[in-house]
Enzyme design. Structure first.
Site, mmCIF file in Angstrom:
data_model
loop_
_atom_site.group_PDB
_atom_site.id
_atom_site.type_symbol
_atom_site.label_atom_id
_atom_site.label_comp_id
_atom_site.label_asym_id
_atom_site.label_seq_id
_atom_site.Cartn_x
_atom_site.Cartn_y
_atom_site.Cartn_z
ATOM 1 C CB ILE A 24 -0.974 -0.002 1.188
ATOM 2 C CG1 ILE A 24 -2.007 -1.123 1.013
ATOM 3 C CG2 ILE A 24 -1.667 1.351 1.329
ATOM 4 C CD1 ILE A 24 -3.001 -1.258 2.155
ATOM 5 C CG ASP A 42 9.960 0.706 4.554
ATOM 6 O OD1 ASP A 42 10.326 -0.069 5.456
ATOM 7 O OD2 ASP A 42 8.881 0.575 3.942
ATOM 8 C CG ASP A 50 14.203 0.464 14.101
ATOM 9 O OD1 ASP A 50 12.966 0.312 14.030
ATOM 10 O OD2 ASP A 50 14.900 -0.109 14.971
ATOM 11 C CB SER A 129 -6.901 -0.760 9.852
ATOM 12 O OG SER A 129 -7.560 -2.001 9.623
ATOM 13 C CE1 TYR A 143 -2.259 -2.966 11.622
ATOM 14 C CE2 TYR A 143 -4.572 -3.603 11.774
ATOM 15 C CZ TYR A 143 -3.515 -3.061 11.051
ATOM 16 O OH TYR A 143 -3.729 -2.629 9.767
ATOM 17 C CE LYS A 147 -2.812 0.503 11.216
ATOM 18 N NZ LYS A 147 -1.904 1.318 10.379
ATOM 19 N N PRO A 173 -8.073 1.477 4.919
ATOM 20 C CG PRO A 173 -5.992 1.115 3.972
ATOM 21 C CD PRO A 173 -6.648 1.694 5.182
ATOM 22 C CG LEU A 175 -8.751 -8.871 3.664
ATOM 23 C CD1 LEU A 175 -7.558 -8.940 4.615
ATOM 24 C CD2 LEU A 175 -9.653 -10.100 3.846
#
Length: 236
Positions: A24, A42, A50, A129, A143, A147, A173, A175
């Site tokens: 993504i 990244d 990191d 998410s 997680y 979010k 987003p 799944l």
């Protein structure tokens, strides 16, 4: 190079994308590259970092400003899942998830928004998410909590930064087919898609297209909002 093209190059906005090496995040970086100078943060990005290490996040932000002298658009697409059962979930893993998913975008926003204020323009976009509204399974505590924290940050930062021409939004987003979700059985993808208003599998560019809209001038009046990109599974 002509004077006009030189001026255009100087005025090209800089977009920083965390997690740009992922599916993504990579789709977002590719979309934004049409109109922006894109810098990927990244482990293997243009600026390796990191995101779980605050000192390294500060260093990376400094490197971006040293090299490009600005950040006009900050997109936080990086995420650590840290899936595991609630019982016995280790605190160090919880902290790692929050460091990557919540603390690193906070630190980057603190580093880049002063320049946005000076220029009177800025975009801060968090990738969250739809599981915050509709958890899709067990073992997702850290997680989903992270979010949810980003949703809260979206709304509060929008209030703090709006007067300076900076919008703060989020994209959620559903799944999505990525290498990271290859472990999800096809039957589960089909089941989720069947409950969507638009019953088709989601792909990374679905979210990337929305981020590109939010990053540009067409998203100027949108702030404090979370746009759910899941084919109509979650409607709020």
């Amino acid at each position: 190079m002509s004077t006009v093209s030189s001026q255009a190059a100087r005025e090209r906005r800089v977009a920083v994308v965390t997690g740009g090496a992922g599916a993504i995040g990579g789709a977002i970086a590719a979309r934004l590259a049409t109109d922006h100078t894109v810098v990927v943060l990244d482990r293997t990005g243009d600026v390796p970092v990191d995101l779980g290490d605050p000192d390294d996040v500060h260093r990376a932000a400094g490197s971006v400003l040293d090299r490009y002298n600005r950040c006009d658009v900050l997109v936080h697409a990086a995420a650590m899942t840290g899936f595991g059962p609630f019982e016995g979930y280790e605190l160090h893993l919880w902290r790692q998830v929050q460091a990557v998913n919540v603390e690193s975008p906070l630190l980057l926003a603190q580093a880049f928004t002063p320049g946005m204020r000076e220029r009177g323009f800025g975009r801060v976009i968090f990738v969250v998410s739809n599981t915050f509204w509709r958890p899709s399974g067990a073992h997702m505590l850290a997680y989903v909590a992270s979010k949810g924290a980003l949703v809260g940050m979206t709304r509060t930062l929008a209030v703090e930064l709006g007067a300076h021409g900076i919008s703060v939004t989020a994209v959620a987003p559903g799944l999505t087919r990525t290498p990271a979700t290859d472990v999800v059985p096809t039957a589960e993808f089909d089941e989720v898609a069947a409950h969507q208003a638009m019953p088709r599998p989601l792909v990374p560019d679905d979210s990337a297209a929305v981020v590109a809209m939010l990053a540009g001038d067409s998203g100027a009046a949108l702030t404090g909002q979370v746009l759910t990109v899941d084919g109509g599974l979650v409607m709020r």
